[in-house]
Structure formats: structure tokens, C-alpha cells
Design a protein around this motif. Structure first.
Motif, PDB file in Angstrom:
ATOM      1  N   LEU A  56       0.741  -1.082  -0.501  1.00  0.00           N
ATOM      2  CA  LEU A  56      -0.019  -0.116   0.088  1.00  0.00           C
ATOM      3  C   LEU A  56       0.892   1.148  -0.274  1.00  0.00           C
ATOM      4  O   LEU A  56       0.601   2.158  -1.058  1.00  0.00           O
ATOM      5  CB  LEU A  56      -0.928  -0.008   1.495  1.00  0.00           C
ATOM      6  N   ALA A  57       2.173   1.039   0.537  1.00  0.00           N
ATOM      7  CA  ALA A  57       3.411   2.318   0.834  1.00  0.00           C
ATOM      8  C   ALA A  57       3.766   2.775  -0.511  1.00  0.00           C
ATOM      9  O   ALA A  57       4.301   3.841  -0.824  1.00  0.00           O
ATOM     10  CB  ALA A  57       3.598   2.582   2.159  1.00  0.00           C
ATOM     11  N   GLU A  58       3.833   1.593  -1.059  1.00  0.00           N
ATOM     12  CA  GLU A  58       4.513   1.530  -2.836  1.00  0.00           C
ATOM     13  C   GLU A  58       3.539   2.428  -3.642  1.00  0.00           C
ATOM     14  O   GLU A  58       4.300   2.936  -4.617  1.00  0.00           O
ATOM     15  CB  GLU A  58       4.803   0.372  -2.761  1.00  0.00           C
ATOM     16  N   LEU A  59       2.683   2.378  -3.337  1.00  0.00           N
ATOM     17  CA  LEU A  59       1.335   3.005  -4.393  1.00  0.00           C
ATOM     18  C   LEU A  59       1.415   4.805  -4.529  1.00  0.00           C
ATOM     19  O   LEU A  59       1.534   5.608  -3.633  1.00  0.00           O
ATOM     20  CB  LEU A  59      -0.179   2.404  -4.105  1.00  0.00           C
ATOM     21  N   PRO A  60       1.566   5.150  -5.099  1.00  0.00           N
ATOM     22  CA  PRO A  60       1.709   6.404  -5.647  1.00  0.00           C
ATOM     23  C   PRO A  60       0.253   7.045  -4.231  1.00  0.00           C
ATOM     24  O   PRO A  60      -0.596   6.604  -5.026  1.00  0.00           O
ATOM     25  CB  PRO A  60       1.987   7.350  -7.064  1.00  0.00           C
ATOM     26  N   ILE A  61       0.742   8.483  -3.831  1.00  0.00           N
ATOM     27  CA  ILE A  61      -0.541   8.024  -2.891  1.00  0.00           C
ATOM     28  C   ILE A  61      -1.120   9.448  -4.325  1.00  0.00           C
ATOM     29  O   ILE A  61      -2.951  10.008  -3.951  1.00  0.00           O
ATOM     30  CB  ILE A  61       0.654   9.869  -2.102  1.00  0.00           C
ATOM     31  N   ALA A  62      -0.606  10.505  -4.808  1.00  0.00           N
ATOM     32  CA  ALA A  62      -1.950  11.169  -5.895  1.00  0.00           C
ATOM     33  C   ALA A  62      -2.858   9.873  -6.859  1.00  0.00           C
ATOM     34  O   ALA A  62      -3.670  10.416  -6.854  1.00  0.00           O
ATOM     35  CB  ALA A  62      -1.239  11.945  -7.115  1.00  0.00           C
ATOM     36  N   ALA A  63      -2.398   9.173  -7.186  1.00  0.00           N
ATOM     37  CA  ALA A  63      -2.862   8.159  -7.378  1.00  0.00           C
ATOM     38  C   ALA A  63      -4.336   7.374  -6.953  1.00  0.00           C
ATOM     39  O   ALA A  63      -5.770   7.284  -7.168  1.00  0.00           O
ATOM     40  CB  ALA A  63      -2.042   7.113  -8.058  1.00  0.00           C
ATOM     41  N   THR A  64      -3.821   7.086  -5.515  1.00  0.00           N
ATOM     42  CA  THR A  64      -4.879   6.781  -4.861  1.00  0.00           C
ATOM     43  C   THR A  64      -5.840   7.696  -4.075  1.00  0.00           C
ATOM     44  O   THR A  64      -7.321   7.544  -4.189  1.00  0.00           O
ATOM     45  CB  THR A  64      -3.797   6.403  -3.796  1.00  0.00           C
ATOM     46  N   TYR A  65      -5.192   8.885  -4.257  1.00  0.00           N
ATOM     47  CA  TYR A  65      -6.553   9.704  -3.986  1.00  0.00           C
ATOM     48  C   TYR A  65      -7.581  10.312  -5.262  1.00  0.00           C
ATOM     49  O   TYR A  65      -8.429  10.467  -4.651  1.00  0.00           O
ATOM     50  CB  TYR A  65      -5.623  11.201  -3.640  1.00  0.00           C
ATOM     51  N   LEU A  66      -6.558   9.590  -6.325  1.00  0.00           N
ATOM     52  CA  LEU A  66      -7.972  10.322  -7.668  1.00  0.00           C
ATOM     53  C   LEU A  66      -8.077   9.564  -7.662  1.00  0.00           C
ATOM     54  O   LEU A  66     -10.028   9.510  -7.768  1.00  0.00           O
ATOM     55  CB  LEU A  66      -7.160  10.598  -8.967  1.00  0.00           C
ATOM     56  N   ASP A  67      -8.010   7.596  -7.178  1.00  0.00           N
ATOM     57  CA  ASP A  67      -9.472   7.193  -6.947  1.00  0.00           C
ATOM     58  C   ASP A  67     -10.151   7.421  -6.023  1.00  0.00           C
ATOM     59  O   ASP A  67     -11.818   6.634  -6.693  1.00  0.00           O
ATOM     60  CB  ASP A  67      -8.371   5.667  -7.008  1.00  0.00           C
ATOM     61  N   LEU A  68      -9.941   7.577  -5.000  1.00  0.00           N
ATOM     62  CA  LEU A  68     -10.148   7.115  -3.886  1.00  0.00           C
ATOM     63  C   LEU A  68     -11.556   9.131  -4.553  1.00  0.00           C
ATOM     64  O   LEU A  68     -12.884   8.712  -4.208  1.00  0.00           O
ATOM     65  CB  LEU A  68      -9.844   8.203  -2.500  1.00  0.00           C
ATOM     66  N   ARG A  69     -11.676  10.074  -4.667  1.00  0.00           N
ATOM     67  CA  ARG A  69     -11.927  11.227  -5.567  1.00  0.00           C
ATOM     68  C   ARG A  69     -12.896  10.309  -6.284  1.00  0.00           C
ATOM     69  O   ARG A  69     -14.298  10.886  -5.920  1.00  0.00           O
ATOM     70  CB  ARG A  69     -11.040  12.055  -5.579  1.00  0.00           C
ATOM     71  N   LYS A  70     -12.547   9.602  -7.162  1.00  0.00           N
ATOM     72  CA  LYS A  70     -13.738   9.347  -8.168  1.00  0.00           C
ATOM     73  C   LYS A  70     -14.425   8.421  -7.380  1.00  0.00           C
ATOM     74  O   LYS A  70     -15.696   8.686  -7.998  1.00  0.00           O
ATOM     75  CB  LYS A  70     -12.528   8.819  -9.347  1.00  0.00           C
ATOM     76  N   GLN A  71     -14.630   7.666  -6.188  1.00  0.00           N
ATOM     77  CA  GLN A  71     -15.219   6.475  -5.992  1.00  0.00           C
ATOM     78  C   GLN A  71     -16.477   7.240  -5.215  1.00  0.00           C
ATOM     79  O   GLN A  71     -17.827   7.157  -5.023  1.00  0.00           O
ATOM     80  CB  GLN A  71     -14.315   5.555  -5.004  1.00  0.00           C
ATOM     81  N   ILE A  72     -15.978   8.504  -4.270  1.00  0.00           N
ATOM     82  CA  ILE A  72     -16.740   9.416  -3.821  1.00  0.00           C
ATOM     83  C   ILE A  72     -17.739   9.683  -4.912  1.00  0.00           C
ATOM     84  O   ILE A  72     -18.538   9.845  -4.580  1.00  0.00           O
ATOM     85  CB  ILE A  72     -16.173  10.316  -3.503  1.00  0.00           C
ATOM     86  N   GLU A  73     -17.691  10.746  -5.964  1.00  0.00           N
ATOM     87  CA  GLU A  73     -17.659  10.972  -6.751  1.00  0.00           C
ATOM     88  C   GLU A  73     -19.383  10.257  -7.159  1.00  0.00           C
ATOM     89  O   GLU A  73     -20.314  10.257  -7.252  1.00  0.00           O
ATOM     90  CB  GLU A  73     -17.049  11.979  -8.345  1.00  0.00           C
ATOM     91  N   ASP A  74     -18.361   8.647  -8.125  1.00  0.00           N
ATOM     92  CA  ASP A  74     -19.691   7.795  -8.268  1.00  0.00           C
ATOM     93  C   ASP A  74     -21.095   6.981  -7.102  1.00  0.00           C
ATOM     94  O   ASP A  74     -22.351   7.834  -7.871  1.00  0.00           O
ATOM     95  CB  ASP A  74     -18.616   6.368  -8.567  1.00  0.00           C
ATOM     96  N   ILE A  75     -20.136   7.360  -6.027  1.00  0.00           N
ATOM     97  CA  ILE A  75     -21.617   7.574  -4.657  1.00  0.00           C
ATOM     98  C   ILE A  75     -22.115   8.854  -4.261  1.00  0.00           C
ATOM     99  O   ILE A  75     -23.981   8.173  -4.589  1.00  0.00           O
ATOM    100  CB  ILE A  75     -20.685   6.864  -3.284  1.00  0.00           C
ATOM    101  N   ARG A  76     -21.789   9.945  -4.295  1.00  0.00           N
ATOM    102  CA  ARG A  76     -22.381  10.566  -4.678  1.00  0.00           C
ATOM    103  C   ARG A  76     -23.722  11.012  -5.636  1.00  0.00           C
ATOM    104  O   ARG A  76     -25.143  10.814  -5.926  1.00  0.00           O
ATOM    105  CB  ARG A  76     -22.309  12.083  -4.645  1.00  0.00           C
TER     106      ARG A  76
END
Length: 112
Positions: free
Chosen positions: A28-48
Motif C-alpha cells: 500500500l505504501a508503494e502506491l503513488p499517493i496522487a493515484a490513490t487520492y484520485l481513485d478515492l475522489r472518483k469513487q466518492i463522486e460515483d457514490i454521490r
């Protein structure tokens, strides 16, 4: 650390689970932070968006249900008013084998 020193089966299993947890955390720590942030943001928008769609559908259902309930209450009011018109007619003879005494006397007088 104690699980790595002890030599029981439970300690060995605990040590393995701890090592697997650290490996998973490292991945998990090796994943780029920006990529996980954008993925989470997209998931939140989809849920919304999905929640907004569900609420819109529920609102449509509520409007149609309100219209149906209004139609039912109007029909009941019409039935109630028509029933009051029939209340002015003469009372009907009760159905059954045992008749009230008042009706028996009226029947006898009517037959004479």
C-alpha cells in the motif's frame, strides 16, 4: 517480537500473520499517493451520483404515491357523500331469524 522467539504453533501462526500484514502495508505504501487520492475522489463522486439518482427516483415514487392517495381520498369522499343520500330512505328490515320486537309489531299491524 515475542511470537518470533516462541516455538509453539500458535506463536508461529501469529508471526506469519504479522509478517503478511507488514508486506500488505508495504504494498500500500508503494502506491503513488496522487493515484490513490484520485481513485478515492472518483469513487466518492460515483457514490454521490448514485445517491442523487436514488433520491430522485424516491422523490418520483413519492409524487406518484401522493397522486394515488389523493385519488383514493377523493373516491372515498364521493362514496361517503353518496352513502349519506341513501341514509334518508326508510330503514330496512334486518336480515336474520330473530327479529327485533319493534319490527314484529309493525309487521303484525301492517298485515291486519
Amino acid at each position: 517480537m515475542l511470537s518470533s522467539v516462541l516455538s509453539s504453533k500458535v506463536a508461529i501462526q501469529a508471526n506469519r500473520k504479522i509478517m503478511r500484514a507488514f508486506v500488505a502495508y508495504r504494498h500500500l505504501a508503494e502506491l503513488p499517493i496522487a493515484a490513490t487520492y484520485l481513485d478515492l475522489r472518483k469513487q466518492i463522486e460515483d457514490i454521490r451520483q448514485e445517491m442523487n439518482d436514488i433520491l430522485a427516483d424516491q422523490n418520483d415514487i413519492n409524487e406518484s404515491t401522493r397522486a394515488q392517495l389523493d385519488a383514493i381520498s377523493t373516491a372515498l369522499a364521493e362514496l361517503q357523500s353518496s352513502r349519506s343520500q341513501f341514509a334518508t330512505l326508510k330503514p330496512r328490515k334486518p336480515i336474520g331469524f330473530i327479529q327485533p320486537e319493534e319490527n314484529d309489531e309493525e309487521d303484525k299491524e301492517g298485515k291486519k
